[in-house]
Design an enzyme around this catalytic site. Structure first.
Site, PDB file in Angstrom:
ATOM      1  N   GLU C 150      -7.315  -0.998   0.611  1.00  0.00           N
ATOM      2  CA  GLU C 150      -8.621  -0.360   0.450  1.00  0.00           C
ATOM      3  C   GLU C 150      -8.405   1.165   0.607  1.00  0.00           C
ATOM      4  O   GLU C 150      -9.064   1.724   1.624  1.00  0.00           O
ATOM      5  CB  GLU C 150      -9.371  -0.930   1.884  1.00  0.00           C
ATOM      6  CG  GLU C 150      -9.682  -2.262   1.636  1.00  0.00           C
ATOM      7  CD  GLU C 150     -10.784  -2.922   2.524  1.00  0.00           C
ATOM      8  OE1 GLU C 150     -10.763  -2.274   3.699  1.00  0.00           O
ATOM      9  OE2 GLU C 150     -11.315  -3.587   2.508  1.00  0.00           O
ATOM     10  N   CYS C 157      -6.117  19.111   5.158  1.00  0.00           N
ATOM     11  CA  CYS C 157      -4.900  19.701   5.946  1.00  0.00           C
ATOM     12  C   CYS C 157      -4.221  20.878   4.681  1.00  0.00           C
ATOM     13  O   CYS C 157      -4.746  20.889   3.522  1.00  0.00           O
ATOM     14  CB  CYS C 157      -3.908  18.761   6.263  1.00  0.00           C
ATOM     15  SG  CYS C 157      -2.751  18.115   4.600  1.00  0.00           S
ATOM     16  N   GLU C 307     -10.668 -10.156  -1.154  1.00  0.00           N
ATOM     17  CA  GLU C 307     -11.317 -10.311   0.280  1.00  0.00           C
ATOM     18  C   GLU C 307     -12.738 -10.869   0.289  1.00  0.00           C
ATOM     19  O   GLU C 307     -13.402 -10.426  -0.271  1.00  0.00           O
ATOM     20  CB  GLU C 307     -11.111  -9.444   1.362  1.00  0.00           C
ATOM     21  CG  GLU C 307      -9.571  -8.743   1.390  1.00  0.00           C
ATOM     22  CD  GLU C 307      -9.279  -7.635   2.344  1.00  0.00           C
ATOM     23  OE1 GLU C 307     -10.437  -7.441   3.178  1.00  0.00           O
ATOM     24  OE2 GLU C 307      -8.753  -7.082   2.568  1.00  0.00           O
TER      25      GLU C 307
END
Lengths: 675, 675, 675
Positions: C150, C157, C307
């Protein structure tokens, strides 16, 4: 008993004459006398004043205040002033400043501002406590020590991170054990070095309020933080006790405050004290329950009402005035539930900063001709009349309700099955059902011996600690009635599921298996349908929140669900186990069900109310070897007649005999001494 | 009067031809002529363009634009471009970047992005302003200077912290005084070194919006930030004035914007200008009040409508189109309240970034055949007809409403008695009650002379500054009518309570004592019950929010509370004091009460409306020595008949005489010149 | 076709035996057999387990598990475990930790925790993927690779900042171009060095959810982040393919997940797989649409249901149980829309951490005697009966709906005209109108060839990418029916407005000009009034949200607005263009309008439903060269009769012939094989 030096219900509260010109204090002393005030809590926030820099301590100002008070008949509850560190300390030693939940290093300001694992804070808070103890150990005015103020709040700094790792090492010895009990295999969290563990906050595992990716670490951090703050308290406690071993020491707790495990704390308090700040719309029974919880922290020992407002608060959204009579009524409510002091925040209103609109005995107008002062003086006079009669009397309850902070943390940290489950609400539902029937209850921790009770109610006993199931079984086997609810018996004290079917270790005593747990949306409900009329219960009742889908494994089915695909499955069961019974309430019922249900249980156990319920009238009894004191508290806005039945006794304040029916004024209290 | 060089109501607005290919500008110039646009505001956000690096300035692009505009008959409002610093500056000199309320150093981006105490920002913003002034000082196109853009936002960096300490030292000289006026004894805040003081933000004393632990520091930080931004403005102002002493200088304000004390700012503006962005559901009278406040900043001197949208906004949740006629109606509303310019943001819609869905005179379609353009052109034509007739005319009000930013800050920083008290709402209630009756009011600051007025209304005069109570007393003593409300007279300018009973220094002139202040929940209300019918008032009216529990100390009781335990206590009082009267409204009433109440007061003072109220029709009058101009603005969606009574005059646009009854079209305006 | 090695609908799901004692696995294997489970997804979060430190890899545990599974007949979907990095890596190489939207460097914890531009993460995620591929390349159990898990979440950053600058340089070559396409002239954003550009987050340009000051940079950062995460995926993909060129590789997508451009991703997936987690109140048609979108990512190629929960979720506010039959019904819904696998998260419930209350085939009770297990076993048995019959069959739709992530980003980043416009909602309205009439649709991207379709619907085609308008024109010219809506054709792919009048490049094909766009408040509405009755439409219908004010430029006006100042202006137009028609729906209509409207369009094109609509009954058809499989899914809580008309075929599970009328049980599914 703490009140020996001043053997009456102490009356007074927080007082800050150091914030005022000296002549104001004369006026205060005059008004203290007018109002029967005999105790002043001093030095709560004066650290910066007493220690103006690292090397200097100056208590001359405090000497003078204590002396003047004592000369004028006022005793002292002496605080250690460590509730907020000085600004100079924050500048010189930034380790005293907390890192907040967002990971931000805080700057000087506010309250609750010290890191509990700061070496500087620990060193200097202990030192000033000891200096105070040395200085005032023989002063006759000092009745009790008040350590710091309303401990609370967490820190996430590097000192805390280090402390947490040590605490974990102490608790689990090896990383292997820690990996096991936190189930770190999940989401790849296996730790190979202690240093890999970081505090769970918004930068790591948590977000918002009580949301976490890792229950194990979050639960332990709450324990660690509660312990860290407790360590700070204990440092001061021990420093004080070196010098004044006989003076009691306390710190003011905050009732249902979530962040600290007060049962653990209370072991280190000589007396529990707490600050009671209900809002206009706080249920009366929730305040009552909180008093009972505070009393339960030390197994029934009387507690101190350390703070309440004479009238208004300032930090609520809408700060209503306490209506006429309410301050007195709520003061007596505290006493009825075990308080041996009635103290206010504050004796004189401050002129600036954020609590200047918090009520006080002496308002900004500065004189005694106010409604608030008159009510305070009236109560002061009555407390003088009560003298020492109520001191150290106890409440005898045959019903106990289990309250456990660690369970509460675990429930509210849980991801699923519902965000709507609030532990305190569920406990309060059961408390309220007893309260409405004038049945007294004790709030007990998970350490408390169960054998003193006939009925033990453990709402949402989600976490079952080591040995607790056995103790429940012993209790039931010996004839006790045990009651628990949906979402119970699920995990051990590390929030690891007890395998083999819910309710885990409680499955045998309850005689049921909970196969599934359905979460209802706020607008959904189901029904509890009695299988046959039973005492005060018959027909059907609304329920919601969570519905356990249970199977009886020997338990008798007293009620079933009324709808949905689990219609007909058990909703209420009772299991005969040894000489006792274990009840399971599989969902969260409406109040009328719980009142009928608990009425039935009490009836079975022969537990009766002193007098029958009257709407809006609260009853409580305190007793000692010789006397029973029945408190009747009229919370209604109207007068009310209360039928005493066969009871008769003496109105403890008026000194008049009372029999048959008595009329209480709106917000009126009657304390009946029954011989 | 600013309009001498172009003696008419200036018409135009923000214009950014530098964002477009050059041929587009020819189209723009053509359409400016079509629509009567004669002023373009240039260079608002072009700093990065004009100063591509530290050492280089390049205004050739601007020379060309100004010249082309002027050759085509368009004058220039010339901005200094310092509303947002260049990206290269943020990278090279990070001190220009703000630290936000959460304590985070910001990076390049957005607007309002410069720290007002940044040495770099101050140096380079002053320098570019001066360079612009030098370069364009003799250009005939330039009418006025527009410094920066919509100043606002606070910073909490170390430069600001240092600046704050200096500002405090300037104000209080010693820490002893500072500790006193901030009442730092509370919560152990005593400061021993200036360096211990840190800006109040989410890392120290504040949280959320206007929540603080320490009112004193938070109030002073708002003053300091307002002053810091003002210092930035003043640097540019002075730099410009060195070169163009005779050209007016302004910066565009934002009406009721909370963060800056515009009364203090206005002293340094040659003319007030402001940006008017009502939403579809902004009350008409709130816009009117804001115009009057902007006019009041410089004691009635006409102001500039610097920005409004021709049609749509983009930053509101739901950006409705301005309905047909509304742009023109709201433009005339501004003029009716004292504006001598009608300027838009923006003349041409941008193609990218966050304001591309903000309306413009020239839409993305790029031609004149749009509803919006047609309406703009129609207004442009009318403004040409109006010529110089309205310029510099004034509004004569006999009623003043006090508006004070410092009082507003203090009220909304207060912890208690209620979060629901919003200063602007309470001021607007009184303004609206006058507005609905066609009574003009001035919005005045606390420096403004009161003697020009018959009635002075000071809603929630919570903070009473040094000497102000005396000025109120003088005003009343001399025959004036003064009116204030609940929660007034409470604190001095440091938010320190005036002891001795509320309303403090106003107690004598008002003849009352406020013993307590009850805060009502949003669903609660009480009633104001007239003791006897009085003019437009009789019976009872709803009230809520806060209820002062007052006692008369000589004041006449005109109304009492209708319920709760303070039923029968005074809710409205008037005190005869010298030749005048001082009124106290002890709670927040419903509108119908205030309309009746103010109608009564005006009647007593002989203050009358030019014409009687017609629903949805707004009235305003501007006058000079010779003429009175009556504005009649129909905010209804339907035509309306307005009876002029004995008035007669000339329709200033149509040039026709008007008498008796006049019919205004939906959203129509009539400007009547009355000789 | 991925299922060759195991030629049936794969059945199983996520499995973590490494978190359990070994004997538990025996029970699991026994129960897998009982329930027909033949695929286990392994190693999803085991990075820390397999690589305990920088130099050590240990897959022995995984060898054992895979072998035991295979010996027991269970195949493996093998994950690469890079969905969360190990704690040791975070400590040793902090570059793997993300900087969040608030600019805070995160610490170890949670999921989605790796910076996609971290050199360390890229190096070690690629390396472990390659090691796994080398090790298991010849293992007969392994069916497919499951890269990471997922993918999602953004980082801000310095590595990402550098990466972003490179990405921009790649895309725009020069800063001059970048300044142009971002329109940086606005608000003084001109960039002179690449280093001046910083990621758009809460410290620079953005705030809250999808609010930005600079659309260009925010849009490109979304593209860049989607690409950065895709690069991580591709590194692993390529590393795997070196060793197992013939095994398919996927990563599990999340349906309508906003942050990644799945059309771009899908090009690099051998097969699309996704995780389907509807809530109790998710519309059935929204789940259907999401399946169709996932199918559309690879132009109709069957996808994997990777899923779903067997029963409960844990992360929703109220986690209802899936009602009896729902799991099976929703599984068949997936298959009906193109899934060739039915996989669960998870096969066995974890004992600790945040997903322990997420449903599983094997619950905490640990045995098979549960409702959930029985339902899983029943489905397992049916899937075995279905064998390979449905595999690789396709859905033939004549209607396409355009779905574009970049368009969605741009719409929801837009400042104005309304915050209420949600792209998915508008797309779903059109999908649902077809769904309710049993008309199948494909969801297509902007790369998809249009010529396969009779009708192409592009709701809110705000962004028109280079060449797309031309493709629409070609499609219509050749006889296609094209339909778009309000707020379309506005910008190019840099969110820069197409000048010359809305809908920009689509203006000619649509034959209209949209002069203005009105935004309605949530409580406002207008009406679409048919100019004359037309097929299923007549009279008037409600509309709202946005109302384009359009003028016909050749288009026929089919309906007009019913009220407001644009009453009578066109609300629905159709333009004949070449052999086809282009429709414009100028506002957001109520569902009944869309159903009638699309019924009319389908009728014109001769598109018909296989069987007429029955309320609550969903229809879908999968076909191959020989067979047509008609899915009839009864979402009702009651049995329902479905009239098959002239259709007849064989019940694929029961093996029985079916004709005329068929009765489906509540939540029942019929798969009809029609020859």
């Amino acid at each position: 008993m703490i009140n020996q030096k001043l053997p009456k219900i102490w009356y007074g509260g927080d007082y800050n004459p150091e914030q005022w010109d000296k002549e104001i204090m004369n006026e205060d002393l005059r008004m203290f006398k007018l109002s029967g005030i005999d105790v002043a809590t001093l030095n709560v926030f004066s650290w910066a004043l007493s220690q103006p820099n690292e090397g200097t301590y100056d208590f001359a100002w405090l000497d003078e205040i204590i002396d003047r008070l004592y000369e004028n008949g006022t005793y002292v509850c002496l605080a250690t002033s460590t509730g907020a560190h000085p600004a100079w300390m924050a500048r010189k030693y930034p380790d005293v400043l907390r890192v907040d939940f967002e990971g931000r290093k805080r700057k000087f300001g506010g309250r609750h501002n010290s890191c509990p694992n700061s070496p500087t804070y620990r060193k200097y808070s202990e030192r000033i406590a000891e200096k105070l103890a040395e200085r005032y150990k023989d002063h006759p005015a000092v009745l009790i020590w008040h350590v710091s103020n309303e401990y609370g709040g967490y820190c996430y700094c590097n000192h805390c991170a280090d402390g947490f790792r040590n605490w974990l090492q102490e608790r689990y010895t090896t990383l292997e054990t820690l990996n096991k009990v936190w189930n770190t295999g999940f989401w790849g969290h296996t730790f190979y070095e202690w240093e890999e563990i970081v505090p769970p906050n918004a930068l790591s595992e948590e977000w918002g309020v009580d949301n976490t990716n890792f229950q194990g670490i979050s639960l332990d951090y709450r324990r660690f933080m509660s312990d860290s703050l407790l360590d700070c308290y204990k440092l001061e406690y021990n420093a004080i006790k070196k010098h004044t071993p006989d003076l009691p020491v306390t710190t003011n707790l905050m009732g249902l405050y979530k962040e600290l495990d007060y049962f653990k704390w209370a072991k280190h308090l000589d007396v529990v004290s707490w600050d009671n700040y209900p809002s206009l719309n706080t249920p009366i029974s929730l305040t009552a329950m909180t008093h009972d919880l505070m009393r339960g922290l030390k197994q029934g020992q009387p507690f101190m009402l350390m703070e309440q407002t004479p009238s208004q608060q300032n930090w609520q959204p809408y700060n209503s005035l306490k209506r006429p009579g309410v301050m007195k009524l709520w003061s007596y409510q505290a006493v009825a539930h075990g308080a041996d002091t009635v103290l206010f925040f504050q004796l004189r209103r401050s002129v600036g900063a954020c609590e200047k609109y918090h009520g006080a005995v002496i308002e900004h107008v500065g004189h005694e001709h106010t409604r608030v002062f008159r009510e305070c003086a009236e109560l002061g006079s009555e407390l003088q009349k009560l003298s020492d009669s109520l001191l150290d009397t106890r409440i005898k309850a045959r019903v106990a309700i289990v309250f456990d902070w660690e369970n509460r943390w675990a429930i509210e940290l849980s991801s699923g099955p519902t965000v709507a489950l609030k532990y305190v609400d569920e406990v309060h539902k059961y408390y309220d059902a007893l309260f409405q029937q004038n049945i007294q209850a004790d709030l007990i921790g998970t350490d408390t011996d169960l054998s003193d009770y006939d009925i033990v109610i453990a709402p949402v006993l989600y976490m079952v600690k080591k040995g607790y199931a056995k103790r429940v079984e012993d209790f039931v086997r010996s004839g006790g009635t045990f009651l628990t609810t949906f979402f119970s018996g699920i995990v051990n004290e590390n929030d690891i599921v007890s395998l083999g079917g819910y309710p885990g270790e409680l499955r045998e005593v309850l005689g049921i298996w909970a196969e599934e747990i359905d979460a209802l949306f706020p607008d959904q409900s189901n029904q509890i349908v009695l299988t046959e009329p039973w005492g005060a219960l018959s027909g059907e009742y609304k329920c919601g929140l969570l519905c356990d889908l249970i199977h009886s494994e020997g338990a008798e089915i007293k009620a079933v669900y009324g709808s949905d695909f689990y219609q007909g499955m058990p909703a209420l069961t009772v299991n005969k186990f040894g000489a006792g019974h274990a009840w399971y309430v599989a969902t969260s019922p409406e109040p009328s069900f719980l009142q009928g249900f608990l009425a039935n249980l009490c009836k079975e156990k022969g537990i009766t109310a002193p007098i029958p319920p009257v709407p809006g009238v609260e009853i409580s009894q305190r007793t000692n070897e010789n006397e029973t004191y029945l408190f009747i508290l009229n919370h209604n806005d109207q007068p009310v007649n209360v039928d005493l039945g066969t009871l008769n006794g003496t109105d403890l304040i008026a000194g008049q005999p009372v029999t048959n029916t008595v009329t209480l004024s709106a917000k009126g209290t009657l304390i009946l001494s029954i011989s």
